[in-house]
Every structure is written in C-alpha cells, then in structure tokens.
Design a protein around this motif. Structure first.
Motif: not given
Length: 223
Positions: A123-145
């Motif tokens: 992924a790092l060495q691909a022509p383009v790397t998509e970097i997605i930051t995902i922040t869990l909402h308060e009270g939601e399940s970390k396991d589900t995410l």
C-alpha cells in the motif's frame, strides 16, 4: 518477523518543495541522516523506507492530492521504541528537524503512528496511497468498528487487478484508543472513486462505518 509501526508526519510544505518535489537536493539530506537510525526498515537496495509524499505525482515526492500543499512523511520502523530512541537523541533529532525545513514547516507538524496488523509495504509503495483516519464515536462499539474496517480492507485485497486496488492494510493508532488507520494502495485516485461507485457492497460497509465513526480520507503518492 514482527509487523512494523509506521510514523506519519504531516505539515505545510515549503514553496521550494511545492515548486519541485522531485528535487533530490531537498530530500537527500534527510535520507542521509535517517540511514544512520537504528530500527529503520530498509528496502532491498538499503535505502530507508522514508517517503515525503504528496499525491499528484507518481514519484516519491509530490503534493497531497486534496489540497496540493500538505507534506506527508511516512517512516517505517521496527517498533515505536525505535522512533522514540531517535527523538531522545537530541543531536540527531535536531539534525532531522533542520533538514526537514527544506521540505515542510517543522513548527506545524502533526504526527501519528499506526501499528499495522498486516504488512503495509504494498500500500505504501503503490502509485497512490489512500490514508483513511477513522475515529470511533463516543459510546459506539470498538469491536464492531474493527470488524467493519477489516471487511473493507479484505474487500480491497480480494478485488481483481483491473479494479486499480493494489493492497490494503489497517491498524490502531498508538496514540489514541479510538482511532484507526486504513491504507489502500491504488493505481490512481480515479481508480479509487470509480471502483467504490461501482461496488454497492463496499459502499454499504463504508456507510456502516460512517454511522459509528468519523472518516477522513486523503491521498498521497508514497511510491
């Protein structure tokens, strides 16, 4: 072999770097210093795996696709402790900061680390790397995410080569318990959006993630 920790540094780029992000005179001083750091993971030809990246270029150096000004630097370490050792080396760390001034504003750096749970190199060495930051909402399940992010990464990894998806990897932030990062390598930014629009199953996963987390997407050229 233990999986690596990837350090990401983001900051406004300098005018000189925006004018010519391929100028080795701007980047080689940093690489020379980083070659001396313990714990760096190196490529087969022994160049440190360090990328100051900006995504409208398919070269190592460029500009972030979305704003055309932000500098991204990714460094692959054997462990977070190896990066901390560099930060605790006042002389070497100062030299890195001085060298970075040719590329970005060291006083405006945002830094984070990701402990990937699968190899991130493709992924790092691909022509383009998509970097997605995902922040869990308060009270939601970390396991589900985590399950949903794994589903999304898996979907990218099993997509056919003609889709433009190269490889995906994800993992948790080492700084924040509620933050995860997903990297997907693409042949181009256009390939990313074309595939997502044509793949309802993936769109459904993304919508489920957005229901419980805040999602931020950026593209950079890291290879």
């Amino acid at each position: 072999m233990a999986l690596p920790t990837v350090e990401f540094v983001i900051a406004p780029s300098t005018e000189a770097f925006r004018a010519n992000p391929r100028d080795a005179a701007l980047t080689e001083p940093i690489l020379e210093i980083m070659k001396t750091c313990e714990g760096m993971i190196r490529l087969a030809h022994l160049r440190p795996l360090i990328y100051v990246a900006f995504a409208f270029s398919s070269t190592t150096f460029g500009l972030q696709h979305e704003d055309k000004t932000s500098a991204y630097c990714a460094v692959v370490w054997h462990s977070l402790g190896d990066h901390k050792a560099l930060m605790n080396d006042s002389v070497k760390h100062m030299k890195v900061g001085e060298a970075l001034q040719a590329i970005l504003d060291p006083m405006a750096i945002t830094m984070f680390h990701c402990a990937f749970n699968s190899e991130p190199y493709k992924a790092l060495q691909a022509p383009v790397t998509e970097i997605i930051t995902i922040t869990l909402h308060e009270g939601e399940s970390k396991d589900t995410l985590e399950e949903l992010v794994e589903e999304l990464a898996h979907a990218a990894n099993i997509s056919p080569p003609e889709s433009g998806a190269v490889s995906a990897a994800w993992g948790p932030s080492t700084e924040k318990d509620d933050v995860f990062f997903l990297m997907i390598g693409w042949t181009s930014v256009e390939a990313h959006y074309t595939l997502v629009k044509a793949w309802p199953e993936v769109l459904a996963i993304i919508e489920r993630i957005k229901a419980i987390a805040t999602v931020e997407v950026k593209h950079v050229a890291l290879a």
